[in-house]
Design a protein around this motif. Structure first.
Motif, PDB file in Angstrom:
ATOM      1  N   ASN A  97       0.842  -1.197   0.000  1.00 18.35           N
ATOM      2  CA  ASN A  97       0.000   0.000   0.000  1.00 18.35           C
ATOM      3  C   ASN A  97       0.871   1.239   0.000  1.00 18.35           C
ATOM      4  O   ASN A  97       1.993   1.224   0.493  1.00 18.35           O
ATOM      5  CB  ASN A  97      -0.896   0.021   1.243  1.00 18.35           C
ATOM      6  CG  ASN A  97      -1.841  -1.152   1.265  1.00 18.35           C
ATOM      7  OD1 ASN A  97      -2.596  -1.381   0.349  1.00 18.35           O
ATOM      8  ND2 ASN A  97      -1.774  -1.931   2.339  1.00 18.35           N
ATOM      9  N   TRP A  98       0.303   2.306  -0.525  1.00 20.17           N
ATOM     10  CA  TRP A  98       0.964   3.602  -0.480  1.00 20.17           C
ATOM     11  C   TRP A  98      -0.120   4.663  -0.319  1.00 20.17           C
ATOM     12  O   TRP A  98      -1.281   4.450  -0.651  1.00 20.17           O
ATOM     13  CB  TRP A  98       1.796   3.853  -1.744  1.00 20.17           C
ATOM     14  CG  TRP A  98       0.970   4.265  -2.932  1.00 20.17           C
ATOM     15  CD1 TRP A  98       0.256   3.449  -3.750  1.00 20.17           C
ATOM     16  CD2 TRP A  98       0.750   5.588  -3.387  1.00 20.17           C
ATOM     17  NE1 TRP A  98      -0.396   4.181  -4.699  1.00 20.17           N
ATOM     18  CE2 TRP A  98      -0.104   5.510  -4.507  1.00 20.17           C
ATOM     19  CE3 TRP A  98       1.177   6.844  -2.977  1.00 20.17           C
ATOM     20  CZ2 TRP A  98      -0.514   6.633  -5.210  1.00 20.17           C
ATOM     21  CZ3 TRP A  98       0.772   7.957  -3.675  1.00 20.17           C
ATOM     22  CH2 TRP A  98      -0.069   7.842  -4.780  1.00 20.17           C
ATOM     23  N   SER A  99       0.269   5.799   0.200  1.00 19.89           N
ATOM     24  CA  SER A  99      -0.669   6.920   0.315  1.00 19.89           C
ATOM     25  C   SER A  99       0.120   8.214   0.315  1.00 19.89           C
ATOM     26  O   SER A  99       1.329   8.234   0.564  1.00 19.89           O
ATOM     27  CB  SER A  99      -1.507   6.807   1.586  1.00 19.89           C
ATOM     28  OG  SER A  99      -0.684   6.897   2.732  1.00 19.89           O
ATOM     29  N   MET A 152       4.619  11.016   1.675  1.00 20.20           N
ATOM     30  CA  MET A 152       4.185   9.776   1.040  1.00 20.20           C
ATOM     31  C   MET A 152       4.550   8.617   1.967  1.00 20.20           C
ATOM     32  O   MET A 152       5.652   8.580   2.516  1.00 20.20           O
ATOM     33  CB  MET A 152       4.873   9.592  -0.309  1.00 20.20           C
ATOM     34  CG  MET A 152       4.423   8.354  -1.049  1.00 20.20           C
ATOM     35  SD  MET A 152       5.268   8.108  -2.637  1.00 20.20           S
ATOM     36  CE  MET A 152       4.509   9.383  -3.616  1.00 20.20           C
ATOM     37  N   THR A 153       3.618   7.700   2.136  1.00 22.99           N
ATOM     38  CA  THR A 153       3.839   6.519   2.952  1.00 22.99           C
ATOM     39  C   THR A 153       3.887   5.304   2.035  1.00 22.99           C
ATOM     40  O   THR A 153       3.012   5.127   1.188  1.00 22.99           O
ATOM     41  CB  THR A 153       2.704   6.341   3.981  1.00 22.99           C
ATOM     42  OG1 THR A 153       2.602   7.519   4.758  1.00 22.99           O
ATOM     43  CG2 THR A 153       2.964   5.150   4.882  1.00 22.99           C
ATOM     44  N   TYR A 170       7.747   6.646   6.058  1.00 25.22           N
ATOM     45  CA  TYR A 170       7.119   7.914   5.715  1.00 25.22           C
ATOM     46  C   TYR A 170       8.178   8.743   5.011  1.00 25.22           C
ATOM     47  O   TYR A 170       9.275   8.934   5.547  1.00 25.22           O
ATOM     48  CB  TYR A 170       6.646   8.657   6.967  1.00 25.22           C
ATOM     49  CG  TYR A 170       5.627   7.888   7.767  1.00 25.22           C
ATOM     50  CD1 TYR A 170       4.318   7.796   7.332  1.00 25.22           C
ATOM     51  CD2 TYR A 170       5.991   7.278   8.951  1.00 25.22           C
ATOM     52  CE1 TYR A 170       3.380   7.088   8.074  1.00 25.22           C
ATOM     53  CE2 TYR A 170       5.062   6.582   9.699  1.00 25.22           C
ATOM     54  CZ  TYR A 170       3.756   6.492   9.253  1.00 25.22           C
ATOM     55  OH  TYR A 170       2.836   5.805   9.982  1.00 25.22           O
ATOM     56  N   TRP A 171       7.852   9.232   3.820  1.00 25.21           N
ATOM     57  CA  TRP A 171       8.811   9.981   3.021  1.00 25.21           C
ATOM     58  C   TRP A 171       8.292  11.390   2.754  1.00 25.21           C
ATOM     59  O   TRP A 171       7.169  11.558   2.292  1.00 25.21           O
ATOM     60  CB  TRP A 171       9.065   9.267   1.691  1.00 25.21           C
ATOM     61  CG  TRP A 171       9.649   7.910   1.857  1.00 25.21           C
ATOM     62  CD1 TRP A 171       8.978   6.727   1.938  1.00 25.21           C
ATOM     63  CD2 TRP A 171      11.031   7.595   1.994  1.00 25.21           C
ATOM     64  NE1 TRP A 171       9.861   5.699   2.104  1.00 25.21           N
ATOM     65  CE2 TRP A 171      11.129   6.202   2.138  1.00 25.21           C
ATOM     66  CE3 TRP A 171      12.205   8.349   2.001  1.00 25.21           C
ATOM     67  CZ2 TRP A 171      12.343   5.536   2.291  1.00 25.21           C
ATOM     68  CZ3 TRP A 171      13.419   7.701   2.141  1.00 25.21           C
ATOM     69  CH2 TRP A 171      13.477   6.325   2.287  1.00 25.21           C
ATOM     70  N   HIS A 172       9.112  12.375   3.035  1.00 25.80           N
ATOM     71  CA  HIS A 172       8.774  13.765   2.722  1.00 25.80           C
ATOM     72  C   HIS A 172       8.942  13.962   1.219  1.00 25.80           C
ATOM     73  O   HIS A 172       9.957  13.561   0.643  1.00 25.80           O
ATOM     74  CB  HIS A 172       9.690  14.727   3.483  1.00 25.80           C
ATOM     75  CG  HIS A 172       9.532  16.144   3.065  1.00 25.80           C
ATOM     76  ND1 HIS A 172       8.418  16.889   3.379  1.00 25.80           N
ATOM     77  CD2 HIS A 172      10.331  16.956   2.323  1.00 25.80           C
ATOM     78  CE1 HIS A 172       8.551  18.099   2.861  1.00 25.80           C
ATOM     79  NE2 HIS A 172       9.699  18.164   2.223  1.00 25.80           N
TER      80      HIS A 172
END
Length: 139
Positions: A83-85, A93-94, A110-112
């Motif tokens: 999954n991603w969001s 972005m996760t 968790y990515w900025h």
């Protein structure tokens, strides 16, 4: 005597007109990764930790981002799903891949969202910026 409802309507119209002309749509399209990553297939162009590039760990993987929040990582006929969001407000972005592969587990975080273009998205680890950077580019 002036009609208060007419004055209120006129003020609201002027405010909406100027708000529409400020380019809010341009701003949101530049900071939102979803319209970009959900088109086509992507590859990992850069993955680095502690300022050291680690291209071999994830070389050869391709990624597809589904608009409904599913992600697929593919390499040599093997497909890993997850999954991603995207949180548009915090520009984050996760990614969460369902795997035990230590290379792919590095992406689960968790990515900025650092920068976005039609051909690439640059991400940085939100917990410790020096511990991880990603650059994905479209194929």
């Amino acid at each position: 005597m002036k009609n208060p409802l007419l004055l209120f309507t006129l003020k609201c119209t002027v405010i909406l007109y100027f708000a529409a002309c400020t380019g809010i749509g341009d701003y949101t399209s530049k900071v939102t990764a979803t319209p970009h990553v959900t088109k086509g297939t992507w590859k990992l162009n850069l993955y680095s930790t502690s300022n050291k590039d680690q291209p071999d760990d994830l070389a050869g993987y391709t990624f597809t981002f589904d608009p409904r929040g599913k992600i697929k990582a593919s390499k040599d006929g093997r497909v890993i799903t997850g999954n991603w969001s995207e949180d548009e407000i915090s520009k984050r972005m996760t990614i969460n891949l369902d795997t035990n592969d230590p290379s792919l587990l590095k992406l689960n975080d968790y990515w900025h969202i650092y920068s976005i273009s039609n051909t690439g998205v640059s991400l940085q680890n939100t917990d410790n910026p020096s511990s991880g950077r990603l650059l994905i580019t479209s194929l």
